[in-house]
Design a protein around this motif. Sequence first.
Motif, short mmCIF file in Angstrom:
data_model
loop_
_atom_site.label_atom_id
_atom_site.label_comp_id
_atom_site.label_asym_id
_atom_site.label_seq_id
_atom_site.Cartn_x
_atom_site.Cartn_y
_atom_site.Cartn_z
N MET A 2 0.68 -1.36 -0.02
CA MET A 2 0.61 -0.01 0.00
C MET A 2 1.02 1.54 -0.13
SD MET A 2 -3.06 -1.69 0.14
CE MET A 2 -2.54 -2.88 -0.58
N ASP A 28 -3.75 -7.45 -1.40
CA ASP A 28 -2.50 -7.44 -2.18
C ASP A 28 -2.05 -9.03 -3.05
OD1 ASP A 28 -1.11 -5.18 -1.33
OD2 ASP A 28 0.27 -5.68 0.73
N PHE A 105 -2.83 2.42 -3.66
CA PHE A 105 -2.30 1.16 -3.56
C PHE A 105 -1.81 1.45 -5.11
CE2 PHE A 105 -6.25 -0.34 -3.49
CZ PHE A 105 -6.48 -1.83 -5.12
#
Length: 316
Positions: A2, A28, A105
């Motif tokens: 991030m 992620d 992100f």
Amino acid sequence: MMDEVFPVLSEIPVQLRTHFQQMISWLDQADDVLPRYEIFEHIYQVLDEEGTLRCLFKEPQDGSEVSAKKEACVYLLDHPYNNQRSRSENIYGYAGVLPTVFVRFTKGNRNMMGVLIDYVETVGNVAEYSTRYPHAPISAAQMEKVAMLDLRLGNMDRNPDNMLVRLDDGGSPHVIPIDHEMIFANEVQNYNIVSPPPHWLQLHERSVVDVNKEFSAESVSYLERLQPEEDIEFLTRCGWEPGMVFGERFKIFTAFLKTGVSLGITVYHLGLIAAYKCDDMTFNLQDIVEHVERDEAFVANVNIAIWDRLTDYNEE
């Protein structure tokens, strides 16, 4: 990885920090192209390694970072009953807002920004639930908590789709308030939340849920402990400076709610006052605020005016 997270994880209690870290980990590990959620073009599914839907990633519809951070801040300001969010290990707050964290992100070749929200199974929104389960009504106590959240944060978007219902293991309904980008969003009449009127007002008028009653002792106790100045400091420590306009509106709406509750005014009538629906216009919150001279003591003088007008309203 991030690029930005709000709240800053080091500023929140360990249990909540761990919860957010798990949500971020699922994001992620997700594929570069996130699958869309249902028909929504701005909401995406975040699946775990087994393909189970764990979170939703929501981009702000207006593309605004502020809108997304407002949504995250509503979760932070939905304090658990036992303590302030900054000191409580409880994941869920008094109104039941889902854990929500702002993230920025890069996924594949896309720069993305928005909020990551816990996913829970629901049986639809409150209108759908009331139609399907007429013999298991939603309690006034739950609607009271959602109304408190909306009145405290000047929420202009409490439509039927923004109150979902989940069933617990025993089949009892629990309201989940969602979609909080539009707190303090009325730039024409800053202290008018009508657009349309909050759905809990409409549910009362349709005799679905009775909110024309004094606040519960539990809610009164909860409200007495709210401190907007402390909340603003907490948001700042968590990585977002909400600014003077946000701070002013937050303090005034909170004072309005606390004053009304202390005078024994019901959820329904506070809703009418905040939604500019009083027949006597001078009782509407927007009108009360407009008639206070804007000077260095503006917020304090507004609080006095609110007390005076709500006292008069209560005596009508």
